[in-house]
Design a protein around this motif. Structure first.
Motif, PDB file in Angstrom:
ATOM      1  N   UNK A  57       0.846  -1.195   0.000  1.00  0.00           N
ATOM      2  CA  UNK A  57       0.000   0.000   0.000  1.00  0.00           C
ATOM      3  C   UNK A  57       0.881   1.243   0.000  1.00  0.00           C
ATOM      4  N   UNK A  58       0.699   2.160  -0.935  1.00  0.00           N
ATOM      5  CA  UNK A  58       1.521   3.379  -0.945  1.00  0.00           C
ATOM      6  C   UNK A  58       1.413   4.130   0.378  1.00  0.00           C
ATOM      7  N   UNK A  59       2.491   4.775   0.764  1.00  0.00           N
ATOM      8  CA  UNK A  59       2.616   5.553   1.998  1.00  0.00           C
ATOM      9  C   UNK A  59       2.614   4.643   3.225  1.00  0.00           C
ATOM     10  N   UNK A  60       1.505   3.938   3.494  1.00  0.00           N
ATOM     11  CA  UNK A  60       1.484   3.050   4.655  1.00  0.00           C
ATOM     12  C   UNK A  60       2.566   1.984   4.527  1.00  0.00           C
ATOM     13  N   UNK A  61       2.636   1.353   3.360  1.00  0.00           N
ATOM     14  CA  UNK A  61       3.638   0.308   3.142  1.00  0.00           C
ATOM     15  C   UNK A  61       5.057   0.848   3.192  1.00  0.00           C
ATOM     16  N   UNK A  62       5.268   2.033   2.646  1.00  0.00           N
ATOM     17  CA  UNK A  62       6.599   2.646   2.708  1.00  0.00           C
ATOM     18  C   UNK A  62       7.015   2.841   4.163  1.00  0.00           C
ATOM     19  N   UNK A  63       6.088   3.342   4.973  1.00  0.00           N
ATOM     20  CA  UNK A  63       6.379   3.579   6.380  1.00  0.00           C
ATOM     21  C   UNK A  63       6.645   2.264   7.113  1.00  0.00           C
ATOM     22  N   UNK A  64       5.840   1.258   6.838  1.00  0.00           N
ATOM     23  CA  UNK A  64       5.998  -0.028   7.526  1.00  0.00           C
ATOM     24  C   UNK A  64       7.360  -0.655   7.209  1.00  0.00           C
ATOM     25  N   UNK A  65       7.767  -0.627   5.953  1.00  0.00           N
ATOM     26  CA  UNK A  65       9.077  -1.172   5.582  1.00  0.00           C
ATOM     27  C   UNK A  65      10.199  -0.410   6.267  1.00  0.00           C
ATOM     28  N   UNK A  66      10.031   0.896   6.348  1.00  0.00           N
ATOM     29  CA  UNK A  66      11.056   1.762   6.925  1.00  0.00           C
ATOM     30  C   UNK A  66      11.311   1.437   8.389  1.00  0.00           C
ATOM     31  N   UNK A  67      10.262   1.049   9.115  1.00  0.00           N
ATOM     32  CA  UNK A  67      10.430   0.746  10.539  1.00  0.00           C
ATOM     33  C   UNK A  67      10.526  -0.769  10.777  1.00  0.00           C
ATOM     34  N   UNK A  68      11.098  -1.462   9.787  1.00  0.00           N
ATOM     35  CA  UNK A  68      11.557  -2.851   9.946  1.00  0.00           C
ATOM     36  C   UNK A  68      10.481  -3.923   9.908  1.00  0.00           C
ATOM     37  N   UNK A  69       9.289  -3.622   9.403  1.00  0.00           N
ATOM     38  CA  UNK A  69       8.280  -4.665   9.242  1.00  0.00           C
ATOM     39  C   UNK A  69       8.772  -5.714   8.251  1.00  0.00           C
ATOM     40  N   UNK A  70       8.526  -6.974   8.558  1.00  0.00           N
ATOM     41  CA  UNK A  70       8.986  -8.092   7.724  1.00  0.00           C
ATOM     42  C   UNK A  70       7.815  -8.585   6.882  1.00  0.00           C
TER      43      UNK A  70
END
Length: 270
Positions: A109-122
């Protein structure tokens, strides 16, 4: 019922109006200023704490988490029962630097997914089935080396209170391959914020972080111990809450399961 439905609707409105601008901010930070990760994580912590505040003061769901001292220093896996979105909000403040395992679709998901990846979500790609495990393992190992606590919901999705356990094999494979302690978590959140139920009910949602299972057990023995540990404590906590009285209507399915549980362990709580 009508009053609680109105309170629940107000919560969802506030939740989305609060979440969307923060997701935009952190998503853009992830793309444009990746060096400001600490600031992005601080926003994420604020968002999490604000949601707990909204749950308490809008719909009446209070939060209690015990057993934080059972989370060991350094990298470990936190394996939690999963009954509602409350579980994420409640556990996160006790994890230090978490790395949640989430389905890949959420991270696309744009924005949400970018943020989640950035804070180490696997990410885990469920469409690949067992073929998704190597990538997930590699990502988890990298996070653990940096001292993260990897957070997984072993049943893979939210389950109704007292539903039959449906644990998947992924957590046992991670335990065997990664060689770190696994911390079980039992909880009662489904009594207050039910799966696929838009009405939220007041009460004290509780999570209990249990002593870690140390590495070194055979995978099958570990899986059996994890399930027995989480399910026994979750059953005990739910029966305790029900005996004290809960606001939500009790469905026939849940009432039958409570009766079965009373017959099984009721005397130990009397």
């Amino acid at each position: 019922m009508i009053v609680q439905a109105i309170r629940s609707t107000l919560f969802y409105v506030v939740f989305f109006l609060h979440t969307i601008p923060l997701a935009i901010i952190v998503g853009l930070m992830a793309k444009l200023t990746p060096g400001l990760k600490a600031q992005g994580w601080a926003i994420g912590q604020y968002w999490n704490n604000a949601n707990l505040f909204f749950l308490r003061w809008i719909v009446g769901i209070r939060t209690e988490v015990t057993g934080g001292e059972n989370i060991p220093e350094g990298g470990c896996i936190i394996a939690s029962k999963h009954q509602s979105d409350w579980d994420i909000f409640a556990i996160l403040p006790h994890t230090g630097h978490p790395a949640f395992i989430a389905k890949k679709e959420l991270l696309d998901i744009p924005l949400f997914g970018w943020a989640a990846k950035w804070i180490d979500t696997i990410p885990v790609d469920r469409k690949k089935g067992k073929d998704a495990l190597p990538d997930m393992m590699a990502s988890a190992a990298e996070r653990l080396e940096r001292g993260c606590r990897v957070i997984i919901f072993p049943e893979g999705t939210r389950r109704p209170p007292l539903a039959e356990p449906a644990y998947r094999s992924g957590v046992a494979k991670m335990y065997e391959a990664l060689g770190v302690p696994v911390v079980p978590v039992a909880l009662t959140s489904g009594l207050y914020w039910g799966r696929n139920n838009l009405v939220l009910w007041p009460g004290k949602a509780r999570a209990h972080i249990l002593p870690a299972i140390e590495p070194g057990l055979p995978a099958a023995e570990f899986q059996k111990r994890l399930i027995e540990t989480i399910e026994a404590e979750t059953d005990r906590m739910i029966l305790e809450d029900v005996r004290k009285g809960i606001a939500r209507p009790i469905s026939p399915r849940l009432r039958n399961r409570i009766s079965e549980l009373e017959a099984k362990i009721g005397d130990h709580l009397a």
